[in-house]
Design a protein around this motif. Structure first.
Motif: not given
Length: 219
Positions: A147-152, A168-170
């Motif tokens: 999920h994080h990688d997709e959003l990044e 990455r931070v956002v």
């Protein structure tokens, strides 16, 4: 505002099991979701499943192996089918519009989870997040990290001027908000009537998406 199905429960019908093994997985999933793996005994799982104590050891080498199997089948997972449908719909849309609609769809579906009834996958997630060392590698690698990688990647397309660290931070901030909103559903139920939450869940999600997008645009 549909497009990305976010954290969804695994499909219990697709596992390796049948018969007593299936009963054990179902029973263990219910107990682990309610009490956490540490507070559930093998004997309690056998009793909940209606099988002998020895049946647990016959089908699974340990409680931890059973728990890993439960996480694989019932834990939150990424389902990209409707998100991929959106990609086809957008086709040759202008790059900026393409990036914004993809991001809106992703955020909208992720945050709409606040309106869905809390299920087994939510219970598993809750106990995993409350562990002293944080979520297990299995849950982290199968759900949280994707999920994080997709959003990044979506943020990088929406704000190409941002450097990788900023994206990455956002992304971390948004993922943390999404997890909080999902786990906070019982609070929302108490602040509103149960029926009211069911009828305004989409509106809540739209407000959250708009707030996040405004922050991203203005950052």
């Amino acid at each position: 505002m549909r497009g990305y199905t976010g954290w969804m429960p695994g499909d219990p019908s697709t596992g390796r099991s049948s018969g007593a093994q299936r009963q054990l997985l179902d029973a263990a999933a219910r107990l682990f979701a309610e009490h956490g793996v540490e507070r559930v005994s093998v004997r309690a799982i056998a009793e909940e499943a209606g099988v002998s104590h020895g049946s647990v050891r016959y089908h699974f080498r340990s409680k931890q192996e059973l728990y890993r199997e439960v996480l694989r089948e019932y834990g939150p997972r990424v389902d990209r089918s409707t998100f991929e449908a959106l990609e086809l719909e957008l086709g040759d849309a202008p790059k900026k519009e393409h990036a914004e609609r993809r991001l809106m769809a992703w955020l909208g579906d992720l945050l709409q989870a606040v309106g869905r009834p809390v299920g087994i996958s939510d219970g598993l997630m809750h106990h995993e997040l409350c562990r002293a060392g944080g979520p297990s590698d299995l849950l982290f690698d199968s759900s949280i990290r994707p999920h994080h990688d997709e959003l990044e990647a979506l943020l990088a397309g929406f704000r190409p001027e941002w450097d990788p660290r900023r994206c990455r931070v956002v992304a971390i901030g948004i993922i943390a908000q999404a997890i909080f909103f999902r786990m906070a559903r019982p609070v929302a139920v108490r602040l509103l009537e149960e029926d009211a939450l069911d009828t305004c869940a989409d509106e809540i999600a739209e407000v959250l998406v708009a707030t996040i997008l405004d922050g991203i645009r203005g950052t």
